[in-house]
Design a protein around this motif. Structure first.
Motif, PDB file in Angstrom:
ATOM      1  N   GLU A  35       0.832  -1.199   0.000  1.00  0.00           N
ATOM      2  CA  GLU A  35       0.000   0.000   0.000  1.00  0.00           C
ATOM      3  C   GLU A  35       0.869   1.253   0.000  1.00  0.00           C
ATOM      4  N   VAL A  36       1.999   1.198   0.689  1.00  0.00           N
ATOM      5  CA  VAL A  36       2.925   2.320   0.737  1.00  0.00           C
ATOM      6  C   VAL A  36       3.649   2.470  -0.603  1.00  0.00           C
ATOM      7  N   ASN A  37       4.050   1.341  -1.196  1.00  0.00           N
ATOM      8  CA  ASN A  37       4.736   1.354  -2.491  1.00  0.00           C
ATOM      9  C   ASN A  37       4.247   0.181  -3.342  1.00  0.00           C
ATOM     10  N   PRO A  38       3.249   0.401  -4.196  1.00  0.00           N
ATOM     11  CA  PRO A  38       2.698  -0.676  -5.021  1.00  0.00           C
ATOM     12  C   PRO A  38       3.715  -1.352  -5.944  1.00  0.00           C
ATOM     13  N   ARG A  39       4.751  -0.630  -6.383  1.00  0.00           N
ATOM     14  CA  ARG A  39       5.766  -1.232  -7.270  1.00  0.00           C
ATOM     15  C   ARG A  39       6.520  -2.367  -6.594  1.00  0.00           C
ATOM     16  N   LEU A  40       6.600  -2.336  -5.291  1.00  0.00           N
ATOM     17  CA  LEU A  40       7.331  -3.343  -4.529  1.00  0.00           C
ATOM     18  C   LEU A  40       6.733  -4.737  -4.719  1.00  0.00           C
ATOM     19  N   ARG A  41       5.427  -4.816  -4.939  1.00  0.00           N
ATOM     20  CA  ARG A  41       4.742  -6.106  -5.089  1.00  0.00           C
ATOM     21  C   ARG A  41       5.401  -6.982  -6.156  1.00  0.00           C
ATOM     22  N   GLY A  42       5.685  -6.432  -7.307  1.00  0.00           N
ATOM     23  CA  GLY A  42       6.249  -7.197  -8.412  1.00  0.00           C
ATOM     24  C   GLY A  42       7.649  -7.731  -8.150  1.00  0.00           C
ATOM     25  N   TYR A  43       8.356  -7.121  -7.228  1.00  0.00           N
ATOM     26  CA  TYR A  43       9.695  -7.604  -6.886  1.00  0.00           C
ATOM     27  C   TYR A  43       9.649  -8.720  -5.850  1.00  0.00           C
ATOM     28  N   VAL A  44       8.544  -8.807  -5.106  1.00  0.00           N
ATOM     29  CA  VAL A  44       8.433  -9.772  -4.016  1.00  0.00           C
ATOM     30  C   VAL A  44       7.538 -10.956  -4.380  1.00  0.00           C
ATOM     31  N   PRO A  53      10.745 -17.071  -6.440  1.00  0.00           N
ATOM     32  CA  PRO A  53      11.768 -18.058  -6.050  1.00  0.00           C
ATOM     33  C   PRO A  53      13.026 -17.433  -5.452  1.00  0.00           C
ATOM     34  N   ASN A  54      13.345 -16.201  -5.850  1.00  0.00           N
ATOM     35  CA  ASN A  54      14.566 -15.559  -5.366  1.00  0.00           C
ATOM     36  C   ASN A  54      14.332 -14.708  -4.119  1.00  0.00           C
ATOM     37  N   VAL A  55      13.168 -14.847  -3.493  1.00  0.00           N
ATOM     38  CA  VAL A  55      12.844 -14.082  -2.287  1.00  0.00           C
ATOM     39  C   VAL A  55      12.659 -15.046  -1.119  1.00  0.00           C
ATOM     40  N   VAL A  56      13.192 -14.661   0.020  1.00  0.00           N
ATOM     41  CA  VAL A  56      13.010 -15.437   1.249  1.00  0.00           C
ATOM     42  C   VAL A  56      12.608 -14.457   2.348  1.00  0.00           C
ATOM     43  N   VAL A  57      11.761 -14.935   3.256  1.00  0.00           N
ATOM     44  CA  VAL A  57      11.276 -14.100   4.351  1.00  0.00           C
ATOM     45  C   VAL A  57      11.636 -14.765   5.669  1.00  0.00           C
ATOM     46  N   PHE A  58      12.133 -13.959   6.596  1.00  0.00           N
ATOM     47  CA  PHE A  58      12.415 -14.416   7.952  1.00  0.00           C
ATOM     48  C   PHE A  58      11.515 -13.667   8.914  1.00  0.00           C
ATOM     49  N   ILE A  59      10.880 -14.409   9.792  1.00  0.00           N
ATOM     50  CA  ILE A  59      10.024 -13.845  10.832  1.00  0.00           C
ATOM     51  C   ILE A  59      10.656 -14.190  12.169  1.00  0.00           C
ATOM     52  N   VAL A  82      12.439  -9.262   4.596  1.00  0.00           N
ATOM     53  CA  VAL A  82      12.232  -9.779   3.251  1.00  0.00           C
ATOM     54  C   VAL A  82      13.546  -9.607   2.511  1.00  0.00           C
ATOM     55  N   LEU A  83      14.116 -10.731   2.046  1.00  0.00           N
ATOM     56  CA  LEU A  83      15.437 -10.730   1.418  1.00  0.00           C
ATOM     57  C   LEU A  83      15.372 -11.290   0.014  1.00  0.00           C
ATOM     58  N   GLN A  84      16.220 -10.757  -0.835  1.00  0.00           N
ATOM     59  CA  GLN A  84      16.404 -11.335  -2.171  1.00  0.00           C
ATOM     60  C   GLN A  84      17.655 -12.184  -2.144  1.00  0.00           C
ATOM     61  N   ALA A  85      17.546 -13.388  -2.685  1.00  0.00           N
ATOM     62  CA  ALA A  85      18.725 -14.258  -2.800  1.00  0.00           C
ATOM     63  C   ALA A  85      19.663 -13.660  -3.827  1.00  0.00           C
ATOM     64  N   LEU A  86      20.935 -13.723  -3.561  1.00  0.00           N
ATOM     65  CA  LEU A  86      21.935 -13.226  -4.504  1.00  0.00           C
ATOM     66  C   LEU A  86      22.696 -14.390  -5.090  1.00  0.00           C
ATOM     67  N   SER A  87      23.048 -14.252  -6.341  1.00  0.00           N
ATOM     68  CA  SER A  87      23.838 -15.296  -6.982  1.00  0.00           C
ATOM     69  C   SER A  87      25.010 -14.652  -7.703  1.00  0.00           C
ATOM     70  N   GLY A  88      25.920 -15.450  -8.063  1.00  0.00           N
ATOM     71  CA  GLY A  88      27.092 -14.925  -8.759  1.00  0.00           C
ATOM     72  C   GLY A  88      28.264 -15.858  -8.562  1.00  0.00           C
ATOM     73  N   GLY A  89      29.355 -15.473  -9.119  1.00  0.00           N
ATOM     74  CA  GLY A  89      30.496 -16.358  -8.981  1.00  0.00           C
ATOM     75  C   GLY A  89      31.782 -15.653  -9.060  1.00  0.00           C
TER      76      GLY A  89
END
Length: 89
Positions: A35-44, A53-59, A82-89
């Motif tokens: 509700e505060v930032n509607p654009r955030l929905r598409g990233y989560v 799949p690239n999002v994990v939540v810790f409570i 709310v965290l985004q998984a990072l990948s790389g090498g």
């Protein structure tokens, strides 16, 4: 009141508010942030409203168990991250 916070990586793409919400479930807390930032929905969430799949939540330091309905219960002083998984090498 539960507090929800988002990973700093998301700030590269959109505003990531830290908010306090009277939410009783993870879904309600996420909806309050959207509700505060509607654009955030598409990233989560994906098109079905499930965690991407690239999002994990810790409570309260424990990984969320429900990636579909997001029905994990929140306590009055819960900390949600709310965290985004990072990948790389």
């Amino acid at each position: 009141m539960p507090r929800i916070a988002f990973t700093p990586q998301l700030r590269r793409f959109t505003e990531t508010p830290e908010i306090d919400t009277p939410a009783a479930t993870l879904r309600q807390a996420l909806e309050a942030a959207f509700e505060v930032n509607p654009r955030l929905r598409g990233y989560v969430l994906d098109d079905q409203g499930h965690l991407r799949p690239n999002v994990v939540v810790f409570i309260d330091g424990r990984r969320s168990a429900d990636r579909i309905a997001l029905a994990d219960s929140l306590q009055p002083h819960s900390q949600v991250h709310v965290l985004q998984a990072l990948s790389g090498g």
